[in-house]
Design a protein around this motif. Structure first.
Motif, short mmCIF file in Angstrom:
data_model
loop_
_atom_site.label_atom_id
_atom_site.label_comp_id
_atom_site.label_asym_id
_atom_site.label_seq_id
_atom_site.Cartn_x
_atom_site.Cartn_y
_atom_site.Cartn_z
N GLY A 165 0.80 -1.20 0.00
CA GLY A 165 0.00 0.00 0.00
C GLY A 165 0.84 1.26 0.00
N LEU A 166 1.89 1.27 0.83
CA LEU A 166 2.79 2.42 0.86
C LEU A 166 3.51 2.59 -0.48
N GLU A 167 3.92 1.50 -1.07
CA GLU A 167 4.59 1.54 -2.36
C GLU A 167 3.70 2.20 -3.41
N GLY A 168 2.41 1.83 -3.41
CA GLY A 168 1.48 2.42 -4.36
C GLY A 168 1.28 3.90 -4.13
N ILE A 169 1.17 4.31 -2.87
CA ILE A 169 0.99 5.73 -2.55
C ILE A 169 2.22 6.52 -2.98
N PHE A 170 3.41 6.02 -2.64
CA PHE A 170 4.63 6.72 -3.03
C PHE A 170 4.79 6.77 -4.54
N ASN A 171 4.41 5.70 -5.25
CA ASN A 171 4.47 5.71 -6.71
C ASN A 171 3.64 6.85 -7.29
N VAL A 172 2.43 7.04 -6.76
CA VAL A 172 1.58 8.12 -7.25
C VAL A 172 2.19 9.48 -6.93
N MET A 173 2.70 9.64 -5.71
CA MET A 173 3.30 10.92 -5.33
C MET A 173 4.51 11.25 -6.18
#
Length: 217
Positions: free
Chosen positions: A113-121
């Motif tokens: 989940g964190l990986e996905g959020i950071f990818n978007v950011m």
């Protein structure tokens, strides 16, 4: 007059506690967003794969979804009354991220989940970094549906999360308190297991399995 909108429950500037809470959340917080990732888990008694719900016809929502590196992406509009649909109505690019099981700290799910959020950011230029690509492409589903029990008892759901199942495959067994088989359930069509019930006691009309139907976008 009080401004009202529908999200999770009716909202009102001068309503009851729940209505005022929703009103203030939407007016003071959500409407300030340009992008929204709504984080969820499965409900009590059920487990989920790591999957994304989004309107994949939207270019930005589609890109946000693919950056999550999820197991499954399910394309749908979003039901009225959800945070995602309310945010979308306000012109916000919104997706829902379903991150596993309730009442548990799942290290792998948290990391994903964190990986996905950071990818978007990173993709939006909000922070610096390198986008992490998916280990494998997600399963794309154009629709999904739940399979329900029509007889109560002790339920065992046979397939695992993200398993591919075929039409006619046995997916669940309900037994009575003596261990006798009361009902067997078979897949009405091909699909992938998005989520399933793990609570041993299931009533008539209870959920059994959430089946995603493959479809390219």
């Amino acid at each position: 007059m009080a401004k009202t909108s529908t999200v999770l429950c009716q909202s009102s500037e001068f309503g009851n506690t729940s209505e005022v809470y929703v009103y203030r959340m939407m007016e003071r917080i959500i409407q300030q967003f340009d992008y929204l990732i709504d984080l969820h888990t499965a409900s009590f008694g059920r487990i989920n794969s790591y999957y994304i719900r989004a309107n994949m016809k939207g270019k930005v929502a589609s890109r946000m979804s693919n950056l999550q590196n999820a197991d499954i992406i399910l394309s749908n509009q979003g039901a009225d009354g959800t945070l995602r649909s309310a945010a979308t109505d306000m012109g916000i690019h919104a997706i829902t991220s379903e991150l596993g099981d309730p009442n548990r700290f799942q290290k792998g799910m948290i990391s994903s989940g964190l990986e996905g959020i950071f990818n978007v950011m990173i993709d939006l230029g909000m922070i610096k970094g390198t986008i992490v690509p998916p280990a494998a492409p997600p399963v794309l589903c154009g629709r999904s549906y739940w399979i329900y029990a029509n007889e109560g008892g002790v339920l065992e759901v046979l397939p695992n999360i993200v398993d591919e199942i075929k039409k006619g495959q046995k997916i669940a067994v309900t037994k009575n308190i003596f261990g006798d088989v009361a009902k067997e359930y078979f897949a009405p069509g091909d699909g992938v297991v998005i989520g399933k019930s793990v609570h041993p006691i299931n009533q008539t009309g209870g959920r059994i399995l959430h089946l995603g139907i493959r479809e390219a976008f």
